[in-house]
Design a protein around this motif. Structure first.
Motif, mmCIF file in Angstrom:
data_model
loop_
_atom_site.group_PDB
_atom_site.id
_atom_site.type_symbol
_atom_site.label_atom_id
_atom_site.label_comp_id
_atom_site.label_asym_id
_atom_site.label_seq_id
_atom_site.Cartn_x
_atom_site.Cartn_y
_atom_site.Cartn_z
ATOM 1 N N MET A 1 1.147 -1.298 0.130
ATOM 2 C CA MET A 1 -0.288 -0.010 0.013
ATOM 3 C C MET A 1 1.025 1.381 -0.354
ATOM 4 S SD MET A 1 -2.150 -1.155 -0.148
ATOM 5 C CE MET A 1 -3.928 0.297 -0.754
ATOM 6 N N ARG A 2 2.058 1.107 0.847
ATOM 7 C CA ARG A 2 2.758 2.574 0.289
ATOM 8 C C ARG A 2 3.315 2.319 -1.074
ATOM 9 N NH1 ARG A 2 8.382 3.954 -0.017
ATOM 10 N NH2 ARG A 2 8.859 1.387 -0.437
ATOM 11 N N LEU A 3 3.920 1.530 -1.797
ATOM 12 C CA LEU A 3 4.101 1.751 -3.076
ATOM 13 C C LEU A 3 2.432 2.442 -3.863
ATOM 14 C CD1 LEU A 3 6.071 -1.726 -3.712
ATOM 15 C CD2 LEU A 3 6.617 0.369 -3.710
ATOM 16 N N ASP A 4 1.371 1.862 -3.262
ATOM 17 C CA ASP A 4 -0.059 2.150 -4.218
ATOM 18 C C ASP A 4 0.396 3.629 -4.197
ATOM 19 O OD1 ASP A 4 -2.672 1.698 -5.250
ATOM 20 O OD2 ASP A 4 -2.943 2.603 -3.115
ATOM 21 N N ALA A 5 0.616 4.095 -2.520
ATOM 22 C CA ALA A 5 0.720 5.499 -2.775
ATOM 23 C C ALA A 5 1.007 6.283 -3.632
ATOM 24 C CB ALA A 5 0.615 6.229 -0.971
ATOM 25 N N LEU A 6 2.671 5.758 -3.783
ATOM 26 C CA LEU A 6 3.959 6.554 -4.317
ATOM 27 C C LEU A 6 3.616 6.569 -5.356
ATOM 28 C CD1 LEU A 6 7.547 5.033 -3.002
ATOM 29 C CD2 LEU A 6 6.420 6.846 -1.993
ATOM 30 N N ALA A 7 2.853 5.639 -6.183
ATOM 31 C CA ALA A 7 2.210 5.270 -7.117
ATOM 32 C C ALA A 7 1.595 6.879 -8.034
ATOM 33 C CB ALA A 7 1.823 3.959 -8.143
ATOM 34 N N ASP A 8 0.530 6.861 -7.266
ATOM 35 C CA ASP A 8 -0.447 7.932 -6.718
ATOM 36 C C ASP A 8 0.232 9.437 -6.669
ATOM 37 O OD1 ASP A 8 -2.476 5.871 -8.115
ATOM 38 O OD2 ASP A 8 -3.568 6.047 -5.788
ATOM 39 N N GLY A 9 0.880 9.286 -6.542
ATOM 40 C CA GLY A 9 2.201 10.635 -5.774
ATOM 41 C C GLY A 9 1.941 10.957 -4.800
ATOM 42 N N ASP A 10 1.334 10.720 -4.125
ATOM 43 C CA ASP A 10 1.070 10.999 -2.703
ATOM 44 C C ASP A 10 2.296 10.565 -1.848
ATOM 45 O OD1 ASP A 10 -0.008 11.433 -0.154
ATOM 46 O OD2 ASP A 10 -2.046 11.739 -0.972
ATOM 47 N N THR A 11 3.069 10.968 -1.556
ATOM 48 C CA THR A 11 4.652 11.093 -0.850
ATOM 49 C C THR A 11 4.085 10.572 0.723
ATOM 50 O OG1 THR A 11 5.493 13.291 -1.030
ATOM 51 C CG2 THR A 11 5.661 11.439 -2.261
ATOM 52 N N GLY A 12 3.540 11.774 0.800
ATOM 53 C CA GLY A 12 2.981 11.901 2.329
ATOM 54 C C GLY A 12 2.088 10.927 3.134
ATOM 55 N N ARG A 13 1.009 10.362 2.319
ATOM 56 C CA ARG A 13 0.303 9.287 2.692
ATOM 57 C C ARG A 13 1.207 8.087 2.349
ATOM 58 N NH1 ARG A 13 -3.628 5.893 0.606
ATOM 59 N NH2 ARG A 13 -2.971 6.772 -1.346
#
Length: 473
Positions: A374-386
């Protein structure tokens, strides 16, 4: 000198094929494809292979009992709040279903893999792969830092591979005719990704991290992930052999046997074409057995009887083996024997304590991998904070202990009495997902607004109108 992508591909592919041989063994045992062992060569000759394909399959029960209690329900951020965006992505990719398949595969073979990728640049995809189609390599001395990942698949007449490095991604292909042969760098050729937006043989990795994550089952610091059925296989082979002997015994010696003593076997004359006696032959005994006929011509003949064999000796040993399986795998005996007579709720909970502890241990191991997904999923969406908040957060799992609704209601009522908020109580109800909790919150707010606004009828409906009394005017 740095290793070339082609050399990395060849090395990872060779490792993948070596692992595949062992994972195939575990998969076959789970599916009930178990060779008959612990029998003598003479036994195999006498039975003529009639037990080929027979299995009293306990290797399927053990992973199934565990995976049915491994169910992610939500993702909690570092500050304790639930991540709605992560859960939407999880549901959009049907991970609520696919995760059970991936965890089951990990329990059987020791590991499975999750791939996070954004193929079209718009929507992130999360897919799961078994250990025969994916492999991850780590930086030497750093068990959690991924150095490379490889995913292979077959498409038409070609075997294809995608190599993921922290900074680059490469695509390869080779003729399927050589797919079963040992990998060699010359077997593979660079190909384009096939995507409309990317027609090169390589591209920059936008995640800056290998997007292939291993979901490993109880790996050791100096060892490999462990299959849940690894310790069961020898006992499984023993049970299959015992059942084979039992079934053979039931066919041959389960009934009393009688013998005629002091008398020659019945014979008949052999005649030639002219009707002359040229010899004699024994009559088949099977005919007399089927017709239930018996005559004794010799005055010295007598009948002897041999008692039937006691087959409970086999079943007693099989029961001991089953108890060993239960003890070694921490599986409640009720799952294996099916005997539950006059068992209290407390006794049942105590009998499942080992299984619950094993499942909670699995939640920690698999939870680390799922958080990374899920961290990689957030990175793929460009949301580094999340992404950072997810890495420091946790996975909310369904309660590993199965309880009745009355037990849950009693426990939640007691938590409510000491001031636990409603939202925290709702999260502890099995099967309740974040979107349902949100709906309950809205319903509660609507009720409170109706009370404050004086709209009691909006809550309970209009007051019933009493019918007029016919005796009064």
């Amino acid at each position: 000198m740095a290793e070339s992508p082609m050399d990395t591909l060849g090395r990872l592919y060779s490792k993948l094929k070596r692992r595949h041989q062992l994972t195939r063994v575990w998969s076959d045992y789970y599916d009930g494809k178990q060779p008959l062992k612990f029998t003598s060569p003479e036994f195999a000759t006498q039975t003529g292979g009639i037990f080929d394909g027979f299995a009293d399959n306990w290797c399927q029960v053990i992973p199934d009992v565990t995976v049915e209690r491994l169910m992610p329900m939500a993702f909690r951020l570092e500050d304790g709040t639930l991540d709605k965006a992560a859960w939407r992505s999880w549901r959009r990719n049907e991970c609520d279903v696919e995760i059970s398949l991936a965890l089951l595969e990990a329990l059987i073979t020791g590991r499975s893999y999750a791939l996070v990728w954004k193929p079209d640049g718009v929507q992130t995809e999360i897919t799961f792969h078994d250990a025969s189609r994916a492999v991850v390599e780590y930086v030497p001395g750093k068990r959690r830092v991924r150095a490379a990942g490889l995913v292979i698949w077959v498409e038409n007449d070609r075997e294809r591979a995608t190599l993921f490095l922290p900074d680059r991604v490469y695509w390869f292909s080779r003729d399927i005719g050589r797919a079963g042969m040992p990998a060699h760098p010359s077997d593979w050729t660079f190909v384009s990704s096939g995507a409309a937006w990317m027609l090169e043989r390589e591209m920059s990795n936008p995640l800056r991290s290998v997007p292939l994550v291993a979901l490993e089952n109880r790996s050791r610091l100096n060892g490999k992930p462990k299959s849940e059925i690894a310790s069961v296989v020898p006992l499984q082979d023993a049970m299959n052999a015992l059942w084979a002997h039992l079934l053979t015994g039931s066919d041959e010696i389960a009934l009393p046997a009688r013998a005629v003593l002091g008398m020659l076997r019945p014979t008949r004359e052999i005649l030639d074409a002219n009707g002359e006696v040229v010899g004699e032959e024994d009559l088949p005994i099977g005919k007399f057995r089927s017709n239930r006929l018996l005559w004794l011509e010799s005055p010295d003949a007598r009948i002897a009887e041999f008692s039937a064999a006691d087959l409970t000796n086999y079943t007693a040993v099989i029961e001991v083996v089953v108890r060993h399986v239960a003890a070694q795998t921490r599986t409640p005996p009720s799952y294996l024997t099916g005997q539950m007579v006059n068992i209290s709720a407390d006794a049942l909970i105590a009998s499942e304590a080992g299984l619950v502890s094993k499942v909670e241990e699995g939640q920690r191991f698999f939870g680390a991998g799922i958080r990374e997904v899920m961290r990689l999923d957030a990175l793929a969406d460009g949301d580094t904070g999340r992404a950072e908040a997810l890495a420091l957060g946790s996975v909310v799992w369904r309660d590993a202990q199965f309880r009745s609704e009355a037990q849950y209601a009693d426990a939640l009522t007691k938590y409510k009495a000491i001031g636990v908020p409603d939202e925290a109580l709702w999260e502890r109800i099995p099967g309740v997902q974040p979107d349902e909790i949100e709906r309950w919150l809205r319903m509660r707010d609507d009720q409170a607004a109706a009370i404050v606004g004086g709209n009691v009828a909006g809550l309970f409906g209009p007051a019933p109108v009493e019918a007029p009394d016919p005796d009064t005017d």
